[in-house]
Design an enzyme around this catalytic site. Structure first.
Site, PDB file in Angstrom:
ATOM      1  N   GLU A 156       0.053  -9.442  -0.696  1.00 35.24           N
ATOM      2  CA  GLU A 156      -1.385  -9.748  -0.581  1.00 35.24           C
ATOM      3  C   GLU A 156      -2.052  -9.837  -1.956  1.00 35.24           C
ATOM      4  O   GLU A 156      -2.916 -10.677  -2.188  1.00 35.24           O
ATOM      5  CB  GLU A 156      -2.059  -8.681   0.288  1.00 35.24           C
ATOM      6  CG  GLU A 156      -1.572  -8.737   1.727  1.00 35.24           C
ATOM      7  CD  GLU A 156      -2.058  -7.564   2.558  1.00 35.24           C
ATOM      8  OE1 GLU A 156      -1.673  -6.417   2.265  1.00 35.24           O
ATOM      9  OE2 GLU A 156      -2.847  -7.791   3.486  1.00 35.24           O
ATOM     10  N   GLY A 167       0.925  -5.071   0.857  1.00 37.47           N
ATOM     11  CA  GLY A 167      -0.175  -5.232  -0.100  1.00 37.47           C
ATOM     12  C   GLY A 167       0.256  -5.899  -1.397  1.00 37.47           C
ATOM     13  O   GLY A 167      -0.576  -6.488  -2.104  1.00 37.47           O
ATOM     14  N   ALA A 184       0.854  -1.189   0.000  1.00 36.37           N
ATOM     15  CA  ALA A 184       0.000   0.000   0.000  1.00 36.37           C
ATOM     16  C   ALA A 184       0.891   1.240   0.000  1.00 36.37           C
ATOM     17  O   ALA A 184       2.012   1.210   0.529  1.00 36.37           O
ATOM     18  CB  ALA A 184      -0.882  -0.012   1.232  1.00 36.37           C
ATOM     19  N   GLU A 216       4.233  -4.705   7.505  1.00 36.55           N
ATOM     20  CA  GLU A 216       3.320  -3.688   8.055  1.00 36.55           C
ATOM     21  C   GLU A 216       3.580  -3.380   9.522  1.00 36.55           C
ATOM     22  O   GLU A 216       3.399  -2.253   9.972  1.00 36.55           O
ATOM     23  CB  GLU A 216       1.856  -4.133   7.880  1.00 36.55           C
ATOM     24  CG  GLU A 216       1.346  -4.087   6.460  1.00 36.55           C
ATOM     25  CD  GLU A 216       1.555  -5.373   5.681  1.00 36.55           C
ATOM     26  OE1 GLU A 216       2.375  -6.212   6.121  1.00 36.55           O
ATOM     27  OE2 GLU A 216       0.915  -5.543   4.635  1.00 36.55           O
TER      28      GLU A 216
HETATM   29  N1  CAA Z   1       4.544   3.319  -0.668  1.00 40.32           N
HETATM   30  C1  CAA Z   1       4.959   4.468  -1.236  1.00 40.32           C
HETATM   31  N2  CAA Z   1       6.177   4.628  -1.779  1.00 40.32           N
HETATM   32  C2  CAA Z   1       7.004   3.581  -1.752  1.00 40.32           C
HETATM   33  C3  CAA Z   1       6.654   2.357  -1.177  1.00 40.32           C
HETATM   34  C4  CAA Z   1       5.358   2.236  -0.626  1.00 40.32           C
HETATM   35  N3  CAA Z   1       4.901   1.100  -0.095  1.00 40.32           N
HETATM   36  N4  CAA Z   1       7.698   1.507  -1.265  1.00 40.32           N
HETATM   37  C5  CAA Z   1       8.675   2.187  -1.896  1.00 40.32           C
HETATM   38  N5  CAA Z   1       8.264   3.438  -2.186  1.00 40.32           N
HETATM   39  C6  CAA Z   1       9.005   4.501  -2.866  1.00 40.32           C
HETATM   40  C7  CAA Z   1      10.097   5.052  -1.982  1.00 40.32           C
HETATM   41  O1  CAA Z   1       9.582   6.019  -1.095  1.00 40.32           O
HETATM   42  C8  CAA Z   1      11.035   5.623  -3.022  1.00 40.32           C
HETATM   43  O2  CAA Z   1      10.505   6.851  -3.458  1.00 40.32           O
HETATM   44  P1  CAA Z   1      11.502   8.152  -3.595  1.00 40.32           P
HETATM   45  O3  CAA Z   1      12.474   7.771  -4.675  1.00 40.32           O
HETATM   46  O4  CAA Z   1      10.553   9.236  -3.990  1.00 40.32           O
HETATM   47  O5  CAA Z   1      12.149   8.323  -2.263  1.00 40.32           O
HETATM   48  C9  CAA Z   1      10.915   4.650  -4.178  1.00 40.32           C
HETATM   49  O6  CAA Z   1       9.683   3.951  -3.980  1.00 40.32           O
HETATM   50  C10 CAA Z   1      12.022   3.612  -4.230  1.00 40.32           C
HETATM   51  O7  CAA Z   1      12.074   2.973  -2.975  1.00 40.32           O
HETATM   52  P2  CAA Z   1      13.412   2.829  -2.108  1.00 40.32           P
HETATM   53  O8  CAA Z   1      14.348   3.965  -2.407  1.00 40.32           O
HETATM   54  O9  CAA Z   1      13.023   2.615  -0.691  1.00 40.32           O
HETATM   55  O10 CAA Z   1      14.005   1.488  -2.754  1.00 40.32           O
HETATM   56  P3  CAA Z   1      14.984   0.458  -2.053  1.00 40.32           P
HETATM   57  O11 CAA Z   1      15.412  -0.477  -3.114  1.00 40.32           O
HETATM   58  O12 CAA Z   1      16.028   1.137  -1.246  1.00 40.32           O
HETATM   59  O13 CAA Z   1      14.046  -0.352  -1.006  1.00 40.32           O
HETATM   60  C11 CAA Z   1      12.090  -1.552  -0.320  1.00 40.32           C
HETATM   61  C12 CAA Z   1      13.035  -1.160  -1.471  1.00 40.32           C
HETATM   62  C13 CAA Z   1      12.820  -2.448   0.684  1.00 40.32           C
HETATM   63  C14 CAA Z   1      10.921  -2.310  -0.933  1.00 40.32           C
HETATM   64  C15 CAA Z   1      11.610  -0.261   0.390  1.00 40.32           C
HETATM   65  O14 CAA Z   1      11.144   0.655  -0.583  1.00 40.32           O
HETATM   66  C16 CAA Z   1      10.485  -0.506   1.363  1.00 40.32           C
HETATM   67  O15 CAA Z   1      10.727  -0.991   2.456  1.00 40.32           O
HETATM   68  N6  CAA Z   1       9.227  -0.138   0.994  1.00 40.32           N
HETATM   69  C17 CAA Z   1       8.095  -0.231   1.850  1.00 40.32           C
HETATM   70  C18 CAA Z   1       7.597  -1.672   1.967  1.00 40.32           C
HETATM   71  C19 CAA Z   1       6.460  -1.725   2.966  1.00 40.32           C
HETATM   72  O16 CAA Z   1       6.592  -1.397   4.132  1.00 40.32           O
HETATM   73  N7  CAA Z   1       5.265  -2.185   2.482  1.00 40.32           N
HETATM   74  C20 CAA Z   1       4.081  -2.264   3.286  1.00 40.32           C
HETATM   75  C21 CAA Z   1       3.174  -1.087   3.016  1.00 40.32           C
HETATM   76  S1  CAA Z   1       1.810  -1.003   4.090  1.00 40.32           S
HETATM   77  C22 CAA Z   1       0.700  -2.105   3.472  1.00 40.32           C
HETATM   78  O17 CAA Z   1       0.908  -2.736   2.438  1.00 40.32           O
HETATM   79  C23 CAA Z   1      -0.557  -2.227   4.273  1.00 40.32           C
HETATM   80  C24 CAA Z   1      -1.520  -3.222   3.784  1.00 40.32           C
HETATM   81  O18 CAA Z   1      -1.365  -4.418   3.873  1.00 40.32           O
HETATM   82  C25 CAA Z   1      -2.812  -2.750   3.292  1.00 40.32           C
END
Ligand code: CAA
Length: 262
Positions: free
Chosen positions: A116, A113, A68, A136
């Site tokens: 998921e 997500g 998400a 999450e």
């Molecule tokens: N939402 C919004 N933006 C996201 C994102 C997310 N879930 N995941 C990555 N991005 C964005 C980053 O903010 C970044 O944007 P900027 O360049 O503008 O800063 C871009 O994508 C590239 O990401 P990273 O620089 O972080 O890339 P990385 O290779 O260093 O890391 C990663 C990759 C480990 C996947 C890391 O991006 C990460 O941890 N992302 C979040 C994963 C997460 O926590 N997902 C769960 C979301 S909550 C959810 O899903 C709830 C639900 O069940 C309903």
């Protein structure tokens, strides 16, 4: 398909496969409301359109989907969080109950997500570089698009608790061992293998496929007695189709069956 979504790339492949690519690579294909609305529309249309026989889901760039959209998550309160969760759940359930097989070909991160979404597909295969997790908890929430339920159904309660509570990320190899994906292939083979699997399915009788998916999906939550009743009812439905007649006849005549979908 007349839709022209902005955050999805759609293409029609041979044998009625609709390829839906999540196309927000700058945010690792994170699921914001716009993308989710587009996905909902596309799935709705794919369900109704007879020429669509199967769905292939992929992500553009280095991720399948990083979950998400966290920028959107930042704005949620108790009430809007509830709606956001229900919205995602409904869309993913629509995919699961499409009545047509879907396959998620996971090329990179499938987190939150994203994992998921993959779990709502009928089948999942991954490239060796894919990574899976439900991180999450690190954001102070729980999986909200069906992850707590589908993960435990797919890989068992113990492993689901391990992944969800720790928020840790597992490799494609671990995901395969745990039964989260059914195959792991080299990155350059992923798309080809995904199409191969779906092409095999689209050559089979669609009513039998639909009955199979319905019975396995719905039967899972019924008592054994009721689930067996459901199986018998669908077995009967299949026996009344032209494709059953053709499949059995072709076997007995030692020739390849030509299914018509009726
Ligand atoms: N939402 C919004 N933006 C996201 C994102 C997310 N879930 N995941 C990555 N991005 C964005 C980053 O903010 C970044 O944007 P900027 O360049 O503008 O800063 C871009 O994508 C590239 O990401 P990273 O620089 O972080 O890339 P990385 O290779 O260093 O890391 C990663 C990759 C480990 C996947 C890391 O991006 C990460 O941890 N992302 C979040 C994963 C997460 O926590 N997902 C769960 C979301 S909550 C959810 O899903 C709830 C639900 O069940 C309903």
């Amino acid at each position: 398909m007349e839709l022209s979504p902005k955050l999805l790339k759609l293409s029609r492949l041979e044998t009625g496969i609709l390829h839906i690519m999540l196309a927000r690579p700058e945010a690792l294909n994170a699921l914001n409301t716009e993308l989710m609305d587009e996905l909902q529309q596309v799935l709705l249309q794919a369900k109704e359109e007879p020429s669509v026989k199967a769905i292939l889901l992929t992500g553009e760039g280095k991720a399948f989907c990083a979950g998400a959209d966290i920028k959107q998550l930042a704005k949620l309160n108790g009430q809007t969080g509830l709606h956001f969760s229900r919205k995602g759940q409904n869309i993913f359930r629509a995919l699961e109950q499409l009545g047509k097989p879907s396959l998620a070909a996971i090329n990179g991160y499938a987190l939150g997500g994203g994992c998921e979404l993959a779990m709502a597909a009928t089948l999942r295969i991954a490239s060796t570089t894919a990574a899976f997790g439900q991180p999450e908890v690190k954001l102070g929430v729980i999986p909200g698009f069906g992850g707590t339920q589908r993960l435990s159904r797919l890989i068992g309660k113990g492993r689901a608790l391990d992944l969800c509570l720790s928020g840790r990320v597992i490799t494609a190899a671990e995901a395969y061992t745990w039964g989260l994906v059914s195959e792991v292939v080299e990155t350059h083979d992923l798309l080809m293998r995904a199409k191969q699997i779906l092409n095999t399915l689209t050559a089979l009788p669609p009513r039998a496929l639909q009955s199979m998916m319905t019975v396995i999906d719905q039967g899972y939550d019924l008592s054994l007695h009721d689930a067996l009743e459901l199986e018998a009812a669908h077995f009967g439905l299949c026996c009344a189709t032209h494709d059953k007649e053709e499949g059995v006849k072709a076997f007995l005549e030692k020739r390849v069956a030509e299914f018509c979908g009726e």
